[in-house]
Write a protein that holds these residues in place. Structure first.
Motif, PDB file in Angstrom:
ATOM      1  N   GLY A 132      21.496 -23.515 -36.976  1.00 33.59           N
ATOM      2  CA  GLY A 132      21.168 -23.986 -35.631  1.00 33.59           C
ATOM      3  C   GLY A 132      19.908 -23.361 -35.078  1.00 33.59           C
ATOM      4  O   GLY A 132      19.138 -24.012 -34.371  1.00 33.59           O
ATOM      5  N   VAL A 133      19.664 -22.093 -35.398  1.00 33.26           N
ATOM      6  CA  VAL A 133      18.439 -21.428 -34.944  1.00 33.26           C
ATOM      7  C   VAL A 133      17.222 -22.070 -35.609  1.00 33.26           C
ATOM      8  O   VAL A 133      16.222 -22.366 -34.951  1.00 33.26           O
ATOM      9  N   VAL A 134      17.311 -22.297 -36.919  1.00 29.34           N
ATOM     10  CA  VAL A 134      16.199 -22.937 -37.632  1.00 29.34           C
ATOM     11  C   VAL A 134      16.023 -24.372 -37.134  1.00 29.34           C
ATOM     12  O   VAL A 134      14.894 -24.851 -36.963  1.00 29.34           O
ATOM     13  N   GLY A 135      17.145 -25.046 -36.891  1.00 29.56           N
ATOM     14  CA  GLY A 135      17.061 -26.407 -36.372  1.00 29.56           C
ATOM     15  C   GLY A 135      16.391 -26.472 -35.020  1.00 29.56           C
ATOM     16  O   GLY A 135      15.639 -27.408 -34.726  1.00 29.56           O
ATOM     17  N   ALA A 136      16.650 -25.482 -34.177  1.00 29.92           N
ATOM     18  CA  ALA A 136      15.993 -25.434 -32.869  1.00 29.92           C
ATOM     19  C   ALA A 136      14.488 -25.264 -33.025  1.00 29.92           C
ATOM     20  O   ALA A 136      13.704 -25.792 -32.229  1.00 29.92           O
ATOM     21  N   LEU A 137      14.069 -24.544 -34.051  1.00 28.38           N
ATOM     22  CA  LEU A 137      12.642 -24.364 -34.306  1.00 28.38           C
ATOM     23  C   LEU A 137      11.990 -25.675 -34.732  1.00 28.38           C
ATOM     24  O   LEU A 137      10.967 -26.086 -34.177  1.00 28.38           O
ATOM     25  N   VAL A 138      12.573 -26.343 -35.737  1.00 29.70           N
ATOM     26  CA  VAL A 138      11.930 -27.547 -36.261  1.00 29.70           C
ATOM     27  C   VAL A 138      12.005 -28.700 -35.283  1.00 29.70           C
ATOM     28  O   VAL A 138      11.184 -29.622 -35.345  1.00 29.70           O
ATOM     29  N   LYS A 139      12.963 -28.677 -34.379  1.00 27.38           N
ATOM     30  CA  LYS A 139      13.090 -29.741 -33.384  1.00 27.38           C
ATOM     31  C   LYS A 139      11.861 -29.823 -32.483  1.00 27.38           C
ATOM     32  O   LYS A 139      11.552 -30.869 -31.926  1.00 27.38           O
ATOM     33  N   MET A 140      11.134 -28.714 -32.366  1.00 26.16           N
ATOM     34  CA  MET A 140      10.000 -28.662 -31.455  1.00 26.16           C
ATOM     35  C   MET A 140       8.774 -29.397 -31.979  1.00 26.16           C
ATOM     36  O   MET A 140       7.782 -29.554 -31.269  1.00 26.16           O
ATOM     37  N   ASP A 141       8.793 -29.827 -33.254  1.00 23.71           N
ATOM     38  CA  ASP A 141       7.654 -30.536 -33.852  1.00 23.71           C
ATOM     39  C   ASP A 141       6.357 -29.747 -33.716  1.00 23.71           C
ATOM     40  O   ASP A 141       5.302 -30.285 -33.373  1.00 23.71           O
ATOM     41  N   ASP A 142       6.447 -28.461 -34.001  1.00 25.72           N
ATOM     42  CA  ASP A 142       5.310 -27.552 -33.902  1.00 25.72           C
ATOM     43  C   ASP A 142       4.775 -27.283 -35.312  1.00 25.72           C
ATOM     44  O   ASP A 142       5.508 -26.766 -36.163  1.00 25.72           O
ATOM     45  N   PRO A 143       3.513 -27.629 -35.611  1.00 23.57           N
ATOM     46  CA  PRO A 143       2.967 -27.378 -36.953  1.00 23.57           C
ATOM     47  C   PRO A 143       3.029 -25.914 -37.359  1.00 23.57           C
ATOM     48  O   PRO A 143       3.169 -25.608 -38.554  1.00 23.57           O
ATOM     49  N   ASP A 144       2.920 -25.008 -36.399  1.00 23.02           N
ATOM     50  CA  ASP A 144       2.999 -23.587 -36.727  1.00 23.02           C
ATOM     51  C   ASP A 144       4.379 -23.232 -37.281  1.00 23.02           C
ATOM     52  O   ASP A 144       4.509 -22.358 -38.151  1.00 23.02           O
ATOM     53  N   VAL A 145       5.408 -23.881 -36.757  1.00 24.21           N
ATOM     54  CA  VAL A 145       6.761 -23.652 -37.266  1.00 24.21           C
ATOM     55  C   VAL A 145       6.851 -24.093 -38.718  1.00 24.21           C
ATOM     56  O   VAL A 145       7.387 -23.372 -39.575  1.00 24.21           O
ATOM     57  N   ILE A 146       6.335 -25.286 -39.016  1.00 27.87           N
ATOM     58  CA  ILE A 146       6.391 -25.795 -40.389  1.00 27.87           C
ATOM     59  C   ILE A 146       5.586 -24.905 -41.324  1.00 27.87           C
ATOM     60  O   ILE A 146       6.031 -24.596 -42.442  1.00 27.87           O
ATOM     61  N   ASN A 147       4.404 -24.478 -40.898  1.00 29.82           N
ATOM     62  CA  ASN A 147       3.596 -23.565 -41.711  1.00 29.82           C
ATOM     63  C   ASN A 147       4.371 -22.303 -42.045  1.00 29.82           C
ATOM     64  O   ASN A 147       4.343 -21.811 -43.179  1.00 29.82           O
ATOM     65  N   PHE A 148       5.046 -21.770 -41.039  1.00 32.41           N
ATOM     66  CA  PHE A 148       5.817 -20.547 -41.255  1.00 32.41           C
ATOM     67  C   PHE A 148       6.953 -20.791 -42.247  1.00 32.41           C
ATOM     68  O   PHE A 148       7.135 -20.037 -43.207  1.00 32.41           O
ATOM     69  N   LEU A 149       7.716 -21.838 -42.014  1.00 33.65           N
ATOM     70  CA  LEU A 149       8.896 -22.085 -42.842  1.00 33.65           C
ATOM     71  C   LEU A 149       8.531 -22.373 -44.289  1.00 33.65           C
ATOM     72  O   LEU A 149       9.268 -21.994 -45.210  1.00 33.65           O
ATOM     73  N   LEU A 150       7.390 -23.036 -44.519  1.00 32.17           N
ATOM     74  CA  LEU A 150       6.991 -23.359 -45.887  1.00 32.17           C
ATOM     75  C   LEU A 150       6.640 -22.113 -46.687  1.00 32.17           C
ATOM     76  O   LEU A 150       6.586 -22.164 -47.924  1.00 32.17           O
ATOM     77  N   GLN A 151       6.386 -21.033 -46.014  1.00 31.15           N
ATOM     78  CA  GLN A 151       6.082 -19.783 -46.714  1.00 31.15           C
ATOM     79  C   GLN A 151       7.322 -18.912 -46.867  1.00 31.15           C
ATOM     80  O   GLN A 151       7.227 -17.738 -47.252  1.00 31.15           O
ATOM     81  N   THR A 152       8.489 -19.469 -46.580  1.00 31.95           N
ATOM     82  CA  THR A 152       9.741 -18.734 -46.698  1.00 31.95           C
ATOM     83  C   THR A 152      10.684 -19.494 -47.615  1.00 31.95           C
ATOM     84  O   THR A 152      10.328 -20.517 -48.193  1.00 31.95           O
ATOM     85  N   GLU A 153      11.910 -19.025 -47.698  1.00 31.80           N
ATOM     86  CA  GLU A 153      12.898 -19.592 -48.616  1.00 31.80           C
ATOM     87  C   GLU A 153      13.663 -20.776 -48.038  1.00 31.80           C
ATOM     88  O   GLU A 153      14.669 -21.192 -48.615  1.00 31.80           O
ATOM     89  N   ILE A 154      13.252 -21.342 -46.916  1.00 31.90           N
ATOM     90  CA  ILE A 154      14.117 -22.280 -46.210  1.00 31.90           C
ATOM     91  C   ILE A 154      14.395 -23.551 -47.004  1.00 31.90           C
ATOM     92  O   ILE A 154      15.520 -24.085 -46.959  1.00 31.90           O
TER      93      ILE A 154
END
Length: 396
Positions: free
Chosen positions: A209-231
């Motif tokens: 739910g925490v990760v979902g709240a992040l991606v719900k914002m449609d923020d490119p910075d969020v996607i950039n961050f997540l792509l560099q992690t294990e998500i």
């Protein structure tokens, strides 16, 4: 690039440029269906309907993962409005988070009332010691993850802390700070658990739910961050082996990543990455043939439709798209869902008729044959490591 346990998961970790996940696959057992929330004392997660438990994380998957309502950025509200708490009530509670003896009760109180405090996120983040206190709650249960000894009480307590972090993740004034501090990484050990017990299931769902709240914002910075992690590999594993509710939230996260241009390019950068995602989606479709779930099918179809926006992926989907999406297998299940039927029609129109597949029908992928020139549908072959296959995100 090493050390991701669980069958078939090593390839996913390596091809997405990840390491050190440890542990096996995720198996969850939660009784939730038909849009009804799964709830327990202190923890509630519902897809489609908000939870009624004392500390709930509501995920309306049709329009995204629901985050707490946040007021406009600016000065804290003065209070006095009906149903909205003021700073006078909020500040003492936040300050008491740093007191270990009072923390558990304060976590419960704040998590229950978090939607009543529009300024909760910035006050939590900028009040001395409070974020450290929340992280202390998280790391304190790491020893209970393996061997799995997490109790319902401990799970409820840490889920209340995670609910407050979800507020911080979804607020526009604190989201970038949340990412800069790499706070989501503290949640990944929870996503990597494999116990089927309810305390672990609630822990995984609240973390998702925490990760979902992040991606719900449609923020490119969020996607950039997540792509560099294990998500992505973590979500793929949950999508394959989790409960329906876990699969739905994890698929939603992958969907939101794909809807971002950088995310789509990242997944389609190599044949192996595309294969990892599409194979999991194909396997999920195979399960849904036996036990249909419209809410889960909706996100799977949207993922396929987004993949078809990439030229090379579209050609690959001609061969590997499940036959059950081409015929009337899900006709009855989708007869009342206009949106999913529209997406499926667009997908079939974009992909076109199936290509000749000597390996057989059903959209099963053959062995990988493609080189660097394009996407090929296919298994891991002899090149699982994908050296040099990572996407440089710094230039985007």
């Amino acid at each position: 690039l090493s050390n991701l346990g669980g069958g078939g998961a090593n390839t996913n970790a390596n091809l997405f440029g990840l390491s050190n996940l440890g542990g096996g696959g995720v198996n969850v057992n939660v009784n939730g269906g038909g849009g009804n929330p799964v709830s327990a004392p202190g923890v509630g997660i519902g897809v489609g309907l908000p939870s009624s438990s004392s500390s709930s994380i509501s995920m309306g998957m049709g329009g995204g993962v629901g985050a707490p309502a946040n007021g406009p950025a600016g000065a804290p509200s003065a209070g006095g409005s009906s149903g909205v708490g003021g700073v006078e009530e909020l500040l003492p509670l936040v300050i008491h988070l740093t007191n270990p003896e009072e923390r558990e009760g304060v976590l419960l109180e704040l998590s229950k009332k978090r939607e009543s405090f529009p300024d909760l996120a910035p006050i939590l983040w900028h009040t001395y010691g409070t974020v450290a206190a929340l992280l202390q709650e998280i790391v304190s249960i790491y020893p209970l993850l393996s061997p799995p000894t997490l109790t319902a009480h401990a799970s409820n307590r840490v889920c209340n802390a995670l609910a407050l972090l979800q507020c911080v993740a979804s607020h526009p004034d604190t989201r970038s700070l949340f990412l800069s501090a790499h706070v989501p990484l503290y949640l990944y050990p929870f996503l990597n658990t494999q116990s089927k017990s309810r305390p672990f299931e609630y822990l995984r769902l609240t973390s998702l739910g925490v990760v979902g709240a992040l991606v719900k914002m449609d923020d490119p910075d969020v996607i950039n961050f997540l792509l560099q992690t294990e998500i992505i590999p973590l979500c793929l594993r949950i999508m394959e082996t989790g409960s329906e509710l876990s699969k739905t939230v994890a698929t939603f996260i992958v969907q939101k990543i794909l809807l971002d241009e950088i995310g789509l390019s990242y997944v389609c950068a190599t044949a192996e990455r595309f294969y990892a995602v599409s194979t999991v989606l194909n396997n999920m479709i195979g399960i849904l043939v036996l036990s249909p779930s419209v809410r889960l099918l909706k996100h799977i179809v949207r993922c396929y439709l987004r993949l078809s926006d990439n030229v090379r992926a579209r050609e690959a989907l001609r061969q590997c798209l499940p036959i059950s999406l081409r015929d009337e297998t899900f006709g009855n299940a989708l007869r009342d869902d206009v949106t999913v039927k529209k997406w499926l029609s667009q997908l079939l129109s974009a992909v076109g008729p199936p290509a000749n597949n000597p390996a057989g029908a059903g959209g099963v992928m053959d062995g990988a044959t493609g080189g660097s020139g394009g996407l090929s549908v296919g298994g891991a072959g002899g090149n699982n490591g994908l050296g040099g296959g990572s996407l440089d995100l710094t230039s985007n």
